[in-house]
Design an enzyme around this catalytic site. Structure first.
Site, short mmCIF file in Angstrom:
data_model
loop_
_atom_site.label_atom_id
_atom_site.label_comp_id
_atom_site.label_asym_id
_atom_site.label_seq_id
_atom_site.Cartn_x
_atom_site.Cartn_y
_atom_site.Cartn_z
N GLY A 25 0.81 -1.21 0.00
CA GLY A 25 0.00 0.00 0.00
C GLY A 25 0.84 1.26 0.00
N ALA A 26 1.94 1.24 -0.77
CA ALA A 26 2.91 2.33 -0.73
C ALA A 26 2.56 3.50 -1.63
CB ALA A 26 4.30 1.81 -1.10
N ASN A 27 1.43 3.46 -2.30
CA ASN A 27 1.12 4.49 -3.27
C ASN A 27 0.32 5.66 -2.69
OD1 ASN A 27 -1.02 2.28 -3.40
ND2 ASN A 27 -2.09 3.96 -4.39
N SER A 28 -0.11 5.56 -1.43
CA SER A 28 -0.90 6.66 -0.85
C SER A 28 -0.83 6.60 0.66
CB SER A 28 -2.36 6.58 -1.30
OG SER A 28 -2.99 5.42 -0.79
N LEU A 69 -0.45 6.52 4.53
CA LEU A 69 0.62 6.14 5.44
C LEU A 69 1.75 5.40 4.72
CD1 LEU A 69 -1.76 4.82 8.22
CD2 LEU A 69 -0.37 6.90 8.37
N GLY A 70 1.38 4.55 3.76
CA GLY A 70 2.40 3.81 3.03
C GLY A 70 3.31 4.71 2.24
N TYR A 111 -14.44 -4.28 9.98
CA TYR A 111 -13.14 -3.60 9.95
C TYR A 111 -12.39 -3.88 11.25
CZ TYR A 111 -9.55 0.00 9.78
OH TYR A 111 -8.33 0.66 9.79
N SER A 123 -4.84 -0.92 13.96
CA SER A 123 -5.60 0.30 14.18
C SER A 123 -6.07 0.34 15.61
CB SER A 123 -6.82 0.32 13.24
OG SER A 123 -7.76 1.29 13.65
#
Length: 297
Positions: A20-23, A25-26, A165, A140
Protein backbone atom coordinates in the site's frame (compact mmCIF):
# COMPACT_ATOMS: atom_id res chain seq x y z
CA UNK A 1 10.99 13.04 24.12
CA UNK A 2 9.32 13.26 20.73
CA UNK A 3 10.43 10.55 18.32
CA UNK A 4 10.54 12.24 14.90
CA UNK A 5 11.92 11.59 11.44
CA UNK A 6 15.27 12.85 12.72
CA UNK A 7 15.57 9.69 14.83
CA UNK A 8 15.28 7.38 11.81
CA UNK A 9 18.81 5.99 11.33
CA UNK A 10 20.65 5.98 8.04
CA UNK A 11 19.38 3.03 6.02
CA UNK A 12 21.81 2.74 3.11
CA UNK A 13 22.12 -0.86 1.94
CA UNK A 14 18.77 -1.94 3.40
CA UNK A 15 15.69 -3.01 1.47
CA UNK A 16 12.13 -2.45 2.70
CA UNK A 17 8.95 -3.85 1.18
CA UNK A 18 5.93 -1.64 1.91
CA UNK A 19 2.43 -2.75 0.93
CA UNK A 20 0.00 0.00 0.00
CA UNK A 21 2.91 2.33 -0.73
CA UNK A 22 1.12 4.49 -3.27
CA UNK A 23 -0.90 6.66 -0.85
CA UNK A 24 -1.46 7.73 2.72
CA UNK A 25 0.62 6.14 5.44
CA UNK A 26 2.40 3.81 3.03
CA UNK A 27 3.55 6.66 0.82
CA UNK A 28 4.66 8.81 3.76
CA UNK A 29 6.58 5.84 5.17
CA UNK A 30 8.20 5.20 1.79
CA UNK A 31 9.28 8.83 1.42
CA UNK A 32 11.18 8.80 4.70
CA UNK A 33 12.76 5.38 4.17
CA UNK A 34 14.02 6.41 0.72
CA UNK A 35 15.30 9.77 1.99
CA UNK A 36 17.28 7.88 4.62
CA UNK A 37 18.97 5.78 1.94
CA UNK A 38 16.89 2.60 1.86
CA UNK A 39 15.73 0.88 -1.30
CA UNK A 40 11.94 0.53 -1.12
CA UNK A 41 9.86 -2.03 -2.97
CA UNK A 42 6.52 -0.24 -3.34
CA UNK A 43 3.97 -3.07 -3.42
CA UNK A 44 0.75 -1.67 -4.90
CA UNK A 45 -2.46 -2.91 -6.50
CA UNK A 46 -2.61 -0.27 -9.24
CA UNK A 47 0.69 0.21 -11.07
CA UNK A 48 -0.48 3.46 -12.64
CA UNK A 49 -1.18 5.00 -9.25
CA UNK A 50 2.04 3.49 -8.00
CA UNK A 51 4.05 5.16 -10.75
CA UNK A 52 2.52 8.55 -9.94
CA UNK A 53 3.27 8.06 -6.25
CA UNK A 54 6.81 6.97 -7.05
CA UNK A 55 7.31 10.36 -8.69
CA UNK A 56 6.82 11.96 -5.27
CA UNK A 57 9.63 9.93 -3.68
CA UNK A 58 13.26 11.00 -3.65
CA UNK A 59 15.53 7.98 -3.52
CA UNK A 60 15.75 4.38 -4.65
CA UNK A 61 12.42 2.66 -5.31
CA UNK A 62 10.79 0.06 -7.52
CA UNK A 63 7.21 -1.02 -8.09
CA UNK A 64 5.74 -4.46 -7.52
CA UNK A 65 2.13 -5.40 -8.09
CA UNK A 66 0.08 -7.09 -5.41
CA UNK A 67 -3.65 -7.31 -4.73
CA UNK A 68 -3.79 -8.43 -1.13
CA UNK A 69 -7.44 -9.43 -1.47
CA UNK A 70 -6.44 -12.00 -4.12
CA UNK A 71 -4.26 -14.81 -2.82
CA UNK A 72 -3.16 -15.68 -6.36
CA UNK A 73 -1.68 -12.19 -6.67
CA UNK A 74 0.08 -12.62 -3.31
CA UNK A 75 1.63 -15.87 -4.51
CA UNK A 76 2.74 -14.24 -7.77
CA UNK A 77 4.70 -11.54 -5.94
CA UNK A 78 6.21 -14.05 -3.53
CA UNK A 79 7.33 -16.21 -6.47
CA UNK A 80 8.85 -13.21 -8.23
CA UNK A 81 10.83 -12.25 -5.14
CA UNK A 82 12.13 -15.80 -4.75
CA UNK A 83 12.95 -16.13 -8.45
CA UNK A 84 14.96 -12.90 -8.21
CA UNK A 85 16.61 -14.12 -4.98
CA UNK A 86 15.77 -10.87 -3.25
CA UNK A 87 16.75 -10.00 0.30
CA UNK A 88 14.30 -7.90 2.32
CA UNK A 89 15.45 -6.40 5.58
CA UNK A 90 12.01 -5.24 6.72
CA UNK A 91 8.51 -6.18 5.53
CA UNK A 92 5.86 -3.55 6.34
CA UNK A 93 2.31 -4.94 6.14
CA UNK A 94 0.55 -1.61 5.72
CA UNK A 95 -2.10 -1.81 2.97
CA UNK A 96 -5.73 -1.93 3.95
CA UNK A 97 -9.33 -1.09 3.17
CA UNK A 98 -11.89 0.36 5.55
CA UNK A 99 -15.63 -0.14 6.00
CA UNK A 100 -16.86 -0.78 2.45
CA UNK A 101 -20.24 -2.35 1.71
CA UNK A 102 -20.08 -6.13 1.97
CA UNK A 103 -18.01 -7.67 -0.79
CA UNK A 104 -16.21 -10.96 -1.24
CA UNK A 105 -12.64 -11.48 -2.41
CA UNK A 106 -11.56 -13.57 -5.40
CA UNK A 107 -11.40 -16.59 -3.07
CA UNK A 108 -14.78 -15.84 -1.46
CA UNK A 109 -13.66 -14.24 1.80
CA UNK A 110 -15.10 -11.03 3.27
CA UNK A 111 -13.07 -8.29 1.61
CA UNK A 112 -11.70 -6.49 4.68
CA UNK A 113 -10.63 -9.74 6.32
CA UNK A 114 -9.09 -10.87 3.03
CA UNK A 115 -7.13 -7.70 2.25
CA UNK A 116 -6.22 -6.58 5.75
CA UNK A 117 -5.42 -9.95 7.30
CA UNK A 118 -5.34 -13.00 5.02
CA UNK A 119 -3.27 -11.36 2.28
CA UNK A 120 -0.68 -10.12 4.73
CA UNK A 121 -0.65 -13.44 6.60
CA UNK A 122 0.07 -15.28 3.34
CA UNK A 123 2.65 -12.77 2.10
CA UNK A 124 4.53 -12.84 5.40
CA UNK A 125 4.75 -16.62 5.56
CA UNK A 126 5.59 -16.99 1.87
CA UNK A 127 8.56 -14.58 1.99
CA UNK A 128 9.65 -14.89 5.62
CA UNK A 129 12.77 -16.75 4.48
CA UNK A 130 13.76 -13.60 2.55
CA UNK A 131 13.20 -11.27 5.52
CA UNK A 132 16.33 -10.62 7.57
CA UNK A 133 15.30 -8.31 10.39
CA UNK A 134 11.66 -7.65 11.15
CA UNK A 135 8.02 -7.77 10.10
CA UNK A 136 5.87 -4.74 10.93
CA UNK A 137 2.11 -5.25 10.85
CA UNK A 138 -0.05 -2.13 10.86
CA UNK A 139 -3.24 -2.41 12.90
CA UNK A 140 -5.60 0.30 14.18
CA UNK A 141 -6.88 1.67 17.44
CA UNK A 142 -10.20 0.29 16.23
CA UNK A 143 -8.97 -3.23 16.95
CA UNK A 144 -10.20 -2.48 20.46
CA UNK A 145 -13.56 -4.07 20.97
CA UNK A 146 -13.07 -6.25 17.91
CA UNK A 147 -13.35 -10.03 17.74
CA UNK A 148 -13.14 -12.80 15.17
CA UNK A 149 -16.62 -13.74 13.93
CA UNK A 150 -15.81 -17.42 13.62
CA UNK A 151 -19.50 -18.26 13.28
CA UNK A 152 -19.99 -15.77 10.42
CA UNK A 153 -16.55 -14.98 9.05
CA UNK A 154 -17.75 -13.69 5.68
CA UNK A 155 -20.59 -11.59 7.08
CA UNK A 156 -23.19 -13.55 5.16
CA UNK A 157 -25.59 -13.71 8.12
CA UNK A 158 -25.03 -10.22 9.52
CA UNK A 159 -22.60 -7.67 8.11
CA UNK A 160 -21.63 -4.39 9.72
CA UNK A 161 -18.81 -2.49 7.95
CA UNK A 162 -17.36 -1.09 11.17
CA UNK A 163 -17.50 -4.38 13.10
CA UNK A 164 -15.84 -6.27 10.26
CA UNK A 165 -13.14 -3.60 9.95
CA UNK A 166 -12.46 -4.04 13.67
CA UNK A 167 -12.36 -7.80 13.10
CA UNK A 168 -9.63 -7.41 10.50
CA UNK A 169 -7.57 -5.07 12.69
CA UNK A 170 -8.07 -7.36 15.70
CA UNK A 171 -6.78 -10.18 13.49
CA UNK A 172 -3.68 -8.10 12.71
CA UNK A 173 -2.85 -7.93 16.41
CA UNK A 174 -3.49 -11.62 17.06
CA UNK A 175 -1.28 -12.42 14.05
CA UNK A 176 1.54 -10.03 14.91
CA UNK A 177 1.80 -11.28 18.49
CA UNK A 178 1.58 -14.96 17.48
CA UNK A 179 4.28 -14.38 14.86
CA UNK A 180 6.41 -12.83 17.63
CA UNK A 181 5.96 -15.95 19.73
CA UNK A 182 6.82 -18.26 16.82
CA UNK A 183 9.95 -16.26 15.95
CA UNK A 184 11.26 -16.41 19.51
CA UNK A 185 14.10 -18.78 18.56
CA UNK A 186 15.23 -16.60 15.64
CA UNK A 187 16.83 -13.18 15.28
CA UNK A 188 13.75 -11.80 13.51
CA UNK A 189 11.25 -9.46 15.12
CA UNK A 190 7.49 -9.08 14.73
CA UNK A 191 6.35 -5.60 15.76
CA UNK A 192 2.91 -4.03 15.61
CA UNK A 193 2.04 -0.38 14.96
CA UNK A 194 -1.03 1.78 14.62
CA UNK A 195 -1.16 5.38 13.34
CA UNK A 196 -3.78 6.85 15.65
CA UNK A 197 -6.31 9.04 13.90
CA UNK A 198 -4.44 10.04 10.76
CA UNK A 199 -5.96 11.76 7.74
CA UNK A 200 -5.72 9.47 4.73
CA UNK A 201 -7.99 8.43 1.88
CA UNK A 202 -8.65 5.17 3.75
CA UNK A 203 -11.49 6.82 5.64
CA UNK A 204 -13.20 8.14 2.51
CA UNK A 205 -12.53 5.51 -0.16
CA UNK A 206 -14.35 2.66 1.62
CA UNK A 207 -17.28 4.02 3.63
CA UNK A 208 -20.43 5.16 1.88
CA UNK A 209 -23.31 7.51 2.69
CA UNK A 210 -23.37 9.13 6.11
CA UNK A 211 -20.32 7.24 7.28
CA UNK A 212 -18.26 8.71 4.45
CA UNK A 213 -19.40 12.25 5.29
CA UNK A 214 -18.66 11.68 8.98
CA UNK A 215 -15.17 10.41 8.17
CA UNK A 216 -14.45 13.34 5.86
CA UNK A 217 -15.44 15.80 8.59
CA UNK A 218 -13.38 13.92 11.17
CA UNK A 219 -10.32 14.02 8.94
CA UNK A 220 -10.65 17.78 8.55
CA UNK A 221 -11.33 18.56 12.21
CA UNK A 222 -9.49 16.03 14.35
CA UNK A 223 -7.01 13.88 12.45
CA UNK A 224 -3.23 14.15 12.45
CA UNK A 225 -1.41 14.57 9.14
CA UNK A 226 -0.55 11.22 7.56
CA UNK A 227 3.16 12.02 7.87
CA UNK A 228 2.88 12.16 11.66
CA UNK A 229 0.81 8.99 11.85
CA UNK A 230 3.44 7.24 9.72
CA UNK A 231 6.06 7.92 12.40
CA UNK A 232 4.60 5.02 14.40
CA UNK A 233 5.25 2.68 11.48
CA UNK A 234 8.74 4.12 10.98
CA UNK A 235 9.55 3.62 14.66
CA UNK A 236 8.46 -0.01 14.49
CA UNK A 237 10.41 -0.54 11.27
CA UNK A 238 13.67 1.26 12.02
CA UNK A 239 14.15 2.09 15.71
CA UNK A 240 17.07 -0.09 16.91
CA UNK A 241 15.63 -0.45 20.42
CA UNK A 242 12.16 -1.60 19.25
CA UNK A 243 11.58 -5.12 20.56
CA UNK A 244 9.70 -8.01 19.07
CA UNK A 245 6.16 -8.18 20.41
CA UNK A 246 5.87 -4.46 21.04
CA UNK A 247 2.93 -2.36 19.84
CA UNK A 248 3.76 1.19 18.76
CA UNK A 249 1.14 3.96 18.72
CA UNK A 250 0.60 7.64 19.56
CA UNK A 251 1.12 8.74 23.15
CA UNK A 252 -1.70 11.30 23.58
CA UNK A 253 -5.50 11.58 23.66
CA UNK A 254 -6.31 7.87 24.03
CA UNK A 255 -3.82 7.09 21.28
CA UNK A 256 -5.67 9.24 18.73
CA UNK A 257 -2.81 11.71 18.42
CA UNK A 258 0.73 12.29 19.59
CA UNK A 259 4.15 10.79 19.03
CA UNK A 260 5.34 7.19 18.81
CA UNK A 261 5.38 5.25 22.06
CA UNK A 262 4.93 1.70 23.28
CA UNK A 263 1.21 1.11 23.83
CA UNK A 264 -0.84 -1.86 24.98
CA UNK A 265 -3.25 -3.82 22.78
CA UNK A 266 -6.76 -4.75 23.79
CA UNK A 267 -6.27 -7.50 26.41
CA UNK A 268 -8.48 -9.84 24.37
CA UNK A 269 -6.01 -9.54 21.49
CA UNK A 270 -3.29 -11.06 23.69
CA UNK A 271 -5.24 -14.33 24.10
CA UNK A 272 -2.81 -17.00 22.91
CA UNK A 273 -5.53 -19.60 22.40
CA UNK A 274 -7.48 -17.24 20.14
CA UNK A 275 -4.28 -16.37 18.25
CA UNK A 276 -3.51 -20.05 17.64
CA UNK A 277 -7.10 -20.64 16.51
CA UNK A 278 -6.90 -17.75 14.04
CA UNK A 279 -3.48 -18.90 12.83
CA UNK A 280 -4.76 -22.40 12.09
CA UNK A 281 -7.81 -20.99 10.34
CA UNK A 282 -5.65 -18.63 8.30
CA UNK A 283 -3.42 -21.51 7.22
CA UNK A 284 -6.53 -23.38 6.09
CA UNK A 285 -8.03 -20.41 4.21
CA UNK A 286 -4.78 -19.42 2.47
CA UNK A 287 -3.21 -22.87 2.10
CA UNK A 288 0.04 -21.36 3.38
CA UNK A 289 2.03 -22.72 6.33
CA UNK A 290 5.08 -21.43 8.15
CA UNK A 291 8.15 -23.41 7.14
CA UNK A 292 10.04 -25.01 10.06
CA UNK A 293 13.23 -23.79 8.38
CA UNK A 294 12.15 -20.19 8.98
CA UNK A 295 12.16 -20.83 12.72
CA UNK A 296 15.82 -21.85 12.70
CA UNK A 297 17.09 -18.58 11.23
Amino acid sequence: MRWTEEQVPELAGKTFLVTGANSGLGLETTKVLARKGAHVIMAVRDLGKGERARGQVTGSTELARIDLADLDSVRELAKRLHDERRTIDVLINNAGIMMPPRQLSAQGHELQFAANHLGHFALTLLILDLVRERVVTVSSGLHRGGRIHYEDLDGGAKYNPSAFYSQSKFANVLFGLELHRRLATTNKRSILAHPGYSATNLQTSGPTGGAKLFMRMGNAMFAMPAAQGALNILYAATEPTARSGQFIGPDKFREFRGWPSVVQPDPKATDEADAKRLWALSEQLTDVQLSPADLRR
